[in-house]
Enzyme design. Structure first.
Site, mmCIF file in Angstrom:
data_model
loop_
_atom_site.group_PDB
_atom_site.id
_atom_site.type_symbol
_atom_site.label_atom_id
_atom_site.label_comp_id
_atom_site.label_asym_id
_atom_site.label_seq_id
_atom_site.Cartn_x
_atom_site.Cartn_y
_atom_site.Cartn_z
ATOM 1 N N ARG A 46 0.858 -1.183 0.000
ATOM 2 C CA ARG A 46 0.000 0.000 0.000
ATOM 3 C C ARG A 46 0.894 1.233 0.000
ATOM 4 O O ARG A 46 2.106 1.139 0.175
ATOM 5 C CB ARG A 46 -1.001 0.018 1.170
ATOM 6 C CG ARG A 46 -0.698 -0.745 2.412
ATOM 7 C CD ARG A 46 0.399 -0.167 3.241
ATOM 8 N NE ARG A 46 0.204 1.250 3.497
ATOM 9 C CZ ARG A 46 1.170 2.091 3.731
ATOM 10 N NH1 ARG A 46 2.421 1.693 3.739
ATOM 11 N NH2 ARG A 46 0.927 3.362 3.952
ATOM 12 N N GLY A 47 0.261 2.382 -0.239
ATOM 13 C CA GLY A 47 1.008 3.596 -0.487
ATOM 14 C C GLY A 47 1.099 3.804 -1.986
ATOM 15 O O GLY A 47 1.517 2.901 -2.720
ATOM 16 N N ALA A 48 0.693 4.974 -2.463
ATOM 17 C CA ALA A 48 0.558 5.193 -3.906
ATOM 18 C C ALA A 48 1.820 4.846 -4.702
ATOM 19 O O ALA A 48 1.741 4.123 -5.702
ATOM 20 C CB ALA A 48 0.132 6.644 -4.174
ATOM 21 N N ARG A 62 -7.182 -0.887 -7.227
ATOM 22 C CA ARG A 62 -7.483 0.244 -6.339
ATOM 23 C C ARG A 62 -7.779 1.450 -7.221
ATOM 24 O O ARG A 62 -6.959 1.796 -8.066
ATOM 25 C CB ARG A 62 -6.309 0.600 -5.404
ATOM 26 C CG ARG A 62 -5.741 -0.485 -4.537
ATOM 27 C CD ARG A 62 -6.297 -0.662 -3.145
ATOM 28 N NE ARG A 62 -6.725 0.434 -2.360
ATOM 29 C CZ ARG A 62 -6.080 0.922 -1.284
ATOM 30 N NH1 ARG A 62 -4.907 0.461 -0.934
ATOM 31 N NH2 ARG A 62 -6.621 1.868 -0.555
ATOM 32 N N GLN A 106 -2.273 2.224 9.966
ATOM 33 C CA GLN A 106 -0.952 2.349 9.342
ATOM 34 C C GLN A 106 -0.004 3.197 10.175
ATOM 35 O O GLN A 106 1.211 2.990 10.157
ATOM 36 C CB GLN A 106 -1.078 2.959 7.942
ATOM 37 C CG GLN A 106 -1.819 2.090 6.943
ATOM 38 C CD GLN A 106 -3.275 2.512 6.800
ATOM 39 O OE1 GLN A 106 -3.915 2.877 7.787
ATOM 40 N NE2 GLN A 106 -3.800 2.447 5.591
ATOM 41 N N ASP A 114 -2.425 10.412 -2.548
ATOM 42 C CA ASP A 114 -2.675 9.353 -3.520
ATOM 43 C C ASP A 114 -3.072 9.918 -4.879
ATOM 44 O O ASP A 114 -2.938 9.240 -5.887
ATOM 45 C CB ASP A 114 -3.766 8.415 -3.006
ATOM 46 C CG ASP A 114 -3.246 7.510 -1.909
ATOM 47 O OD1 ASP A 114 -2.955 6.345 -2.201
ATOM 48 O OD2 ASP A 114 -3.118 7.973 -0.759
ATOM 49 N N ASN A 139 -6.084 11.875 0.002
ATOM 50 C CA ASN A 139 -5.156 11.128 0.853
ATOM 51 C C ASN A 139 -5.970 10.317 1.847
ATOM 52 O O ASN A 139 -7.200 10.398 1.890
ATOM 53 C CB ASN A 139 -4.190 12.081 1.564
ATOM 54 C CG ASN A 139 -3.032 11.355 2.202
ATOM 55 O OD1 ASN A 139 -2.370 10.536 1.567
ATOM 56 N ND2 ASN A 139 -2.765 11.621 3.468
ATOM 57 N N LYS A 140 -5.283 9.530 2.637
ATOM 58 C CA LYS A 140 -5.945 8.639 3.589
ATOM 59 C C LYS A 140 -7.004 9.380 4.401
ATOM 60 O O LYS A 140 -6.797 10.503 4.839
ATOM 61 C CB LYS A 140 -4.905 8.020 4.514
ATOM 62 C CG LYS A 140 -5.438 7.023 5.523
ATOM 63 C CD LYS A 140 -6.206 5.890 4.855
ATOM 64 C CE LYS A 140 -5.375 5.166 3.816
ATOM 65 N NZ LYS A 140 -6.176 4.138 3.081
#
Length: 344
Positions: free
Chosen positions: A48-50, A88, A192, A233, A243-244
């Site tokens: 995970r993480g763009a 995603r 996270q 992201d 973003n998250k």
């Protein structure tokens, strides 16, 4: 060429991904053999993480071409591309990487295509690490000496090709001796911040204090936060940032308390095709992620849930966007466009 980073191991013709769902209690590497396995790993948050998603997707497509061998061609890879693209929907780096590899593929077939895709995927991985280093330098220069920062989610070596975006700035500031410490929000529902960011910072010897997400306003009111630094992201043409989930809340709090709110992301995260944040597709995930924590029920099983993975922060709340090419102060459409044009 073998390339190893914190969450991605490429062995020249095979891929391993660190299962981040199990950190910090277990360290398990999963072998990825084709595009379907890569897509599943992205969808299920193994990776995970763009930036890391983009890298994993690139390797996944290269592996699929390798599996096809002499039958490899761009038309033959169409199903794999569609599978990876659907894993995603919000992280623009995923689509950027797939589009780049499709351009690289062109009319090539067979072993020539396989080698070209492998080399391009390796380049994406290496370029991301180099970009993070440059981002770290630009971002660290924005901070006052002895700064205490607040960060959200995980934007470190685990989320990228190495070093990190927002966490890369934190690392660079620590290396430069200008950082006092970090507050990390736990980042529900996948935690996270508590599972990954605190783990990374502790391993690096960087002072970190873990807090509940709902503590951010109190910390700011007490004058304990000098700046908020987060990743992204997707960033639209006007500087709006996805973003998250929880990032928008932090931006509003930072604005109220007069605290700089800094976004760090590589150029590949800037999506000039979308005019503003209202056009970003926000991924909604299964309600069990809210009703449970690592499989343990914390809510009634039948309780309805709203579970967006991301929110959108308007550019008006962002002090600066940091990329590997420099800083966009007080972003708007004209400044984002100028930054992109100067980068070509």
């Amino acid at each position: 060429m073998a390339i190893n980073s914190a969450a991605i191991r490429w062995h020249g013709n095979s891929l391993e991904l660190l299962d981040q769902r199990l950190l910090p209690t277990q360290t398990v590497w999963l072998t990825i053999s084709d595009s379907q396995q890569a897509a599943n790993a992205i969808r299920e948050m193994v990776v995970r993480g763009a930036p890391a998603i983009g890298i994993a997707a690139a390797y996944g497509l290269a592996l699929e071409a390798q599996r096809l061998g002499d039958n490899a061609s761009l038309p033959a890879l169409a199903t794999a591309i569609e599978c990876l693209a659907s894993s995603r929907p919000t992280a623009v780096n995923l689509f950027w990487a797939l589009e780049r590899l499709q351009r690289t593929a062109g009319e090539r077939t067979g072993s020539e295509l396989v080698q070209a895709l492998i080399e391009d995927a390796e380049s994406i991985h290496q370029e991301d690490l180099a970009a993070n280093r440059r981002m770290g330098e630009f971002g660290a220069a924005l901070l006052s000496p002895g700064a205490t920062l607040y960060t959200h989610c995980n934007t470190g070596a685990l989320a990228t090709g190495g070093h990190g975006t927002a966490l890369g700035i934190i690392r660079s500031a620590w290396e430069a001796g200008t950082l006092a410490g970090v507050y990390a929000g736990e980042t529900r529902p996948w935690l996270q911040g508590s599972r990954l960011t605190s783990w990374e910072l502790l391993n690096d010897g960087i002072p970190v204090t873990l807090v509940a997400d709902s503590s951010a306003g109190q910390l700011m009111a007490q004058g304990k936060i000098d700046a908020v630094i987060v990743g992204a992201d997707r960033i639209t043409a006007n500087g709006d940032t996805a973003n998250k989930i929880g990032t928008y809340t932090l931006a509003v709090l930072a604005k109220h308390h007069g605290i700089p709110f800094i976004v760090a992301a590589p150029l590949s995260t800037l999506d000039s095709e979308l005019p503003d944040g209202s056009h970003i597709v926000i991924e909604e995930r299964d309600g069990s992620e809210i009703r449970q924590i690592q499989g343990k029920p914390v809510a009634p099983a039948h309780c309805p849930v709203y579970n967006p993975a991301f929110d959108v922060t308007p550019a008006s709340l962002i002090s600066a966007i940091v990329t590997e090419r420099g800083v966009i102060d007080a972003p708007d459409t004209s400044k984002v466009l100028a930054h992109l044009q100067a980068s070509h």
